[in-house]
Design a protein around this motif. Structure first.
Motif, mmCIF file in Angstrom:
data_model
loop_
_atom_site.group_PDB
_atom_site.id
_atom_site.type_symbol
_atom_site.label_atom_id
_atom_site.label_comp_id
_atom_site.label_asym_id
_atom_site.label_seq_id
_atom_site.Cartn_x
_atom_site.Cartn_y
_atom_site.Cartn_z
ATOM 1 N N MET A 161 0.743 -1.269 -0.023
ATOM 2 C CA MET A 161 0.130 -0.056 -0.037
ATOM 3 C C MET A 161 0.992 1.220 -0.113
ATOM 4 S SD MET A 161 -2.921 -1.183 2.449
ATOM 5 C CE MET A 161 -3.945 0.423 2.680
ATOM 6 N N ARG A 162 2.038 1.171 0.744
ATOM 7 C CA ARG A 162 2.804 2.282 0.633
ATOM 8 C C ARG A 162 3.633 2.593 -0.612
ATOM 9 N NH1 ARG A 162 7.808 3.484 3.088
ATOM 10 N NH2 ARG A 162 8.022 1.315 3.617
ATOM 11 N N HIS A 163 4.134 1.521 -0.969
ATOM 12 C CA HIS A 163 4.737 1.737 -2.315
ATOM 13 C C HIS A 163 3.864 2.085 -3.386
ATOM 14 C CE1 HIS A 163 9.069 0.173 -1.404
ATOM 15 N NE2 HIS A 163 8.458 0.276 -0.256
ATOM 16 N N SER A 164 2.792 1.526 -3.610
ATOM 17 C CA SER A 164 1.836 1.842 -4.657
ATOM 18 C C SER A 164 1.253 3.345 -4.514
ATOM 19 C CB SER A 164 0.642 1.056 -4.650
ATOM 20 O OG SER A 164 0.868 -0.317 -5.002
ATOM 21 N N THR A 165 1.158 3.844 -3.290
ATOM 22 C CA THR A 165 0.702 5.220 -3.080
ATOM 23 C C THR A 165 1.709 6.194 -3.272
ATOM 24 O OG1 THR A 165 -0.678 4.523 -1.021
ATOM 25 C CG2 THR A 165 -0.100 6.813 -1.043
ATOM 26 N N ALA A 166 3.165 5.683 -3.014
ATOM 27 C CA ALA A 166 4.102 6.436 -3.564
ATOM 28 C C ALA A 166 4.326 6.615 -4.971
ATOM 29 C CB ALA A 166 5.446 5.855 -2.850
ATOM 30 N N GLU A 167 3.943 5.365 -5.772
ATOM 31 C CA GLU A 167 4.024 5.364 -7.140
ATOM 32 C C GLU A 167 2.851 6.578 -7.843
ATOM 33 O OE1 GLU A 167 3.366 2.273 -10.865
ATOM 34 O OE2 GLU A 167 4.102 1.519 -8.680
ATOM 35 N N LEU B 177 1.635 9.208 -6.235
ATOM 36 C CA LEU B 177 1.956 10.542 -6.013
ATOM 37 C C LEU B 177 3.441 10.926 -6.648
ATOM 38 C CD1 LEU B 177 1.071 10.598 -2.157
ATOM 39 C CD2 LEU B 177 -0.123 11.436 -4.123
ATOM 40 N N ASN B 178 4.008 9.884 -7.343
ATOM 41 C CA ASN B 178 5.389 10.168 -7.959
ATOM 42 C C ASN B 178 6.287 10.557 -6.802
ATOM 43 O OD1 ASN B 178 7.131 10.236 -10.167
ATOM 44 N ND2 ASN B 178 6.456 12.297 -10.658
ATOM 45 N N VAL B 179 6.394 9.976 -5.783
ATOM 46 C CA VAL B 179 7.498 10.450 -4.871
ATOM 47 C C VAL B 179 7.981 8.900 -4.230
ATOM 48 C CG1 VAL B 179 6.012 12.356 -3.837
ATOM 49 C CG2 VAL B 179 5.730 10.024 -3.169
ATOM 50 N N SER B 180 9.249 9.159 -3.590
ATOM 51 C CA SER B 180 9.813 7.841 -2.977
ATOM 52 C C SER B 180 9.044 7.232 -1.925
ATOM 53 C CB SER B 180 11.301 8.487 -2.425
ATOM 54 O OG SER B 180 11.708 7.387 -1.682
ATOM 55 N N PRO B 181 9.023 6.002 -1.957
ATOM 56 C CA PRO B 181 8.283 5.468 -0.870
ATOM 57 C C PRO B 181 8.862 5.567 0.531
ATOM 58 C CG PRO B 181 8.892 3.706 -2.732
ATOM 59 C CD PRO B 181 9.648 5.035 -2.942
ATOM 60 N N ASP B 182 10.297 6.026 0.545
ATOM 61 C CA ASP B 182 10.880 6.300 1.992
ATOM 62 C C ASP B 182 10.234 7.467 2.645
ATOM 63 O OD1 ASP B 182 12.353 4.239 1.726
ATOM 64 O OD2 ASP B 182 14.263 5.348 0.654
ATOM 65 N N ASP B 183 9.635 8.384 1.689
ATOM 66 C CA ASP B 183 9.035 9.808 2.077
ATOM 67 C C ASP B 183 7.517 9.586 2.589
ATOM 68 O OD1 ASP B 183 11.546 10.722 1.510
ATOM 69 O OD2 ASP B 183 10.954 11.549 -0.415
ATOM 70 N N VAL B 184 6.993 8.352 2.134
ATOM 71 C CA VAL B 184 5.666 8.275 2.314
ATOM 72 C C VAL B 184 5.286 7.303 3.781
ATOM 73 C CG1 VAL B 184 3.402 6.923 1.669
ATOM 74 C CG2 VAL B 184 4.982 7.984 -0.092
ATOM 75 N N GLU B 185 4.447 7.956 4.491
ATOM 76 C CA GLU B 185 4.054 7.241 5.853
ATOM 77 C C GLU B 185 2.551 7.106 5.715
ATOM 78 O OE1 GLU B 185 4.187 8.068 10.519
ATOM 79 O OE2 GLU B 185 6.035 8.371 9.468
ATOM 80 N N ILE B 186 2.003 6.100 5.958
ATOM 81 C CA ILE B 186 0.471 5.850 6.369
ATOM 82 C C ILE B 186 -0.042 5.318 7.584
ATOM 83 C CG2 ILE B 186 -1.303 4.408 5.319
ATOM 84 C CD1 ILE B 186 -0.109 3.893 2.797
ATOM 85 N N GLU B 187 -0.712 6.167 8.114
ATOM 86 C CA GLU B 187 -1.077 5.917 9.375
ATOM 87 C C GLU B 187 -2.328 4.564 9.549
ATOM 88 O OE1 GLU B 187 -2.283 8.367 13.442
ATOM 89 O OE2 GLU B 187 -4.213 7.876 11.947
ATOM 90 N N LEU C 22 -6.663 3.320 -8.287
ATOM 91 C CA LEU C 22 -5.428 3.058 -7.787
ATOM 92 C C LEU C 22 -5.364 1.656 -7.505
ATOM 93 C CD1 LEU C 22 -2.685 3.575 -6.151
ATOM 94 C CD2 LEU C 22 -4.085 4.159 -4.194
ATOM 95 N N ASP C 23 -4.518 0.993 -7.709
ATOM 96 C CA ASP C 23 -4.316 -0.496 -7.571
ATOM 97 C C ASP C 23 -3.194 -0.822 -6.620
ATOM 98 O OD1 ASP C 23 -4.293 -3.411 -7.261
ATOM 99 O OD2 ASP C 23 -3.803 -3.408 -9.630
ATOM 100 N N TYR C 24 -3.430 -1.297 -5.290
ATOM 101 C CA TYR C 24 -2.154 -1.904 -4.460
ATOM 102 C C TYR C 24 -2.477 -3.199 -4.032
ATOM 103 C CZ TYR C 24 -4.940 0.860 -1.233
ATOM 104 O OH TYR C 24 -6.252 1.452 -0.366
ATOM 105 N N SER C 25 -2.997 -4.057 -4.988
ATOM 106 C CA SER C 25 -3.330 -5.324 -4.818
ATOM 107 C C SER C 25 -2.199 -6.207 -5.141
ATOM 108 C CB SER C 25 -4.515 -5.892 -5.615
ATOM 109 O OG SER C 25 -5.677 -5.253 -5.395
ATOM 110 N N PRO C 26 -1.751 -7.193 -4.198
ATOM 111 C CA PRO C 26 -0.536 -8.215 -4.486
ATOM 112 C C PRO C 26 -1.098 -8.935 -5.670
ATOM 113 C CG PRO C 26 -2.001 -8.948 -2.690
ATOM 114 C CD PRO C 26 -2.423 -7.590 -2.863
#
Length: 433
Positions: A176-182, A184-194, A226-230
């Motif tokens: 979910m974090r990596h797909s959200t980063a994708e 938003l076109n940002v690095s996954p390291d910069d994304v935090e999801i509560e 948005l698709d963050y399915s495995p």
């Protein structure tokens, strides 16, 4: 200084993932010894994975000794970390978990519904035995549990085994974090999801990028597909009404609970035309192991990403690295609630962001559950407790209550039909019953 990792279920096709993760982190997580452990039925796969893992380590040039064995107790002596990735009954058992419910018009899935209940029933006694061995032979070792259903297994061990250094991990928050980063076109390291909830039933309540709230933007993107399915879950998408009303990021497994009719229709059609996901995975496993046998292969093949649990090495290895180095970084794990979610008991196992220290995870407080999902999370947690009780007791009535209280079953006669048929199908792996 020795640093030893034991991988239970070492013959798994996922093992090259964790080997890759250990190699990549060797500068900060200097593992000196890895032991792969499996059972007699997995002997051939263990040999193949062991040989590939040796080639990967040799190519890396890292000073890591790797061996494999069927002797679990011998392997555990002196372990610092024990990673678990087992499937009791193998993919053949998963096929029954999927086929039998689908044949009666219920969701057939390996960690949800009737299939998930029986995976837990088969797995809890085996994991309890393993935890007892760890407690006796390497009591200071951290047990990193990737075995599904991860939340229930972790809670069963933390509540009912003597070994308390147990943490559950899942790749869904990672996905979910990596797909959200994708998107938003940002690095996954910069994304935090509560995250708030429990394994395979966790919601994302807030998304920040470098501390900036981007939740609304992500929810808008989610409405557009948005698709963050495995790999093991086909994304059906979410309606604007659902997203606007809940204001939460659902995880891919929520499709089973909030889109049950559509998922069941799709799965029955696929079951009748092409077989179950378990059968596809068996084909994928065969092709993977054919690749693994190639003596020229020295890396994790890209084809492994087609498995539903792909990328879990980043989760498991990051967790071990952070414990070892007392990093105090934030990771999403399955652990005792300890007040993080104020509506749930202290000893309920939840999936939340936690500060990772040398003494284990410290869950970060997220306050009360969002009112819109409070009821369903209460229900799911109560259901999980029923499954754990039955998995330990082996009592028929306990098993029936777990079945009928599952939201994907909840049918008086159907529960008994499923229970009886699955008990018979899996009797070889259900000694407690």
């Amino acid at each position: 200084m020795n640093l030893k990792i034991v991988i239970i279920g070492g013959g798994s096709s996922y093992t090259p993932e964790i080997i890759e993760g250990i190699i990549r982190r060797h500068h900060s997580f200097p593992v000196t010894e890895i032991v792969l452990v499996d059972i007699e039925e997995g002997k051939e796969k263990l040999q193949i994975v062991g040989e590939l893992s040796k080639r990967m380590i040799l190519k890396s040039g890292k000073p890591i000794q790797l061996t494999w064995t069927l002797d679990r107790k011998k392997a555990l002596v002196g372990a610092d970390f024990v990673s678990t990735q087992i499937r009791v009954g193998g993919l053949q058992a998963r096929e029954k978990d999927e086929r039998i419910p689908l044949s009666h018009g219920f969701i057939g899935q390996e960690t949800n519904g009737a299939g998930g209940i029986f995976k837990a029933f088969r797995t809890i006694p085996v994991m309890m035995e393993l935890a007892a061995d760890i407690h006796d032979l390497c009591p200071e070792a951290w047990m990193i549990n990737f075995t599904n259903p991860a939340g229930m297994i972790t809670e069963a061990l933390l509540k009912h085994s003597d070994h308390k250094k147990v943490i559950g991990v899942c790749n869904i928050p990672f996905n979910m974090r990596h797909s959200t980063a994708e998107i938003l076109n940002v690095s996954p390291d910069d994304v935090e999801i509560e995250f708030i909830g429990m394994n395979h039933f966790v919601f994302g309540r807030k998304v920040t990028v470098n501390g900036q709230d981007r939740t609304e933007e992500v929810l808008e993107k989610l409405k557009k597909g948005l698709d963050y399915s495995p790999a093991n879950i086909v994304n059906l998408g979410w309606s604007s009404t659902f997203i606007d009303s809940t204001k939460l990021l659902p995880n891919p497994y929520h499709q089973y609970y909030f889109q049950t009719k559509d998922v069941l229709t799709k799965d029955i059609k696929a079951f009748e035309e092409n077989g179950t996901r378990a059968e596809k995975v068996q084909e994928l496993e065969k092709s993977l192991f054919d690749l693994y046998k190639n003596p020229e292969l020295q890396d994790k093949p890209k084809e492994l990403e087609e498995r539903g649990g792909a990328f879990y090495s980043d989760v498991a290895c990051s967790l071990m690295d952070s414990i070892y180095n007392d990093r105090k970084d934030i990771q999403t794990v399955n652990t005792f609630n300890n007040g993080a979610i104020t509506d749930l008991p202290t000893d309920a196992v939840v999936e939340v962001n936690s500060i990772i220290t040398k003494n284990g995870p410290e869950p970060i407080s997220v306050g009360p559950l969002p009112p819109v999902v409070k009821g369903v999370i209460y229900e799911m947690k109560a259901f999980e407790e029923l499954v754990i009780k039955a998995g330990i007791s082996g009592n028929y009535n306990d098993a029936y209550t777990a079945m009928i209280m599952n939201p994907l079953v909840r049918d008086e006669k159907g529960s008994k039909i499923l229970l009886d048929e699955l008990l018979e199908a899996h009797k070889e792996h259900l000694p407690q019953f």
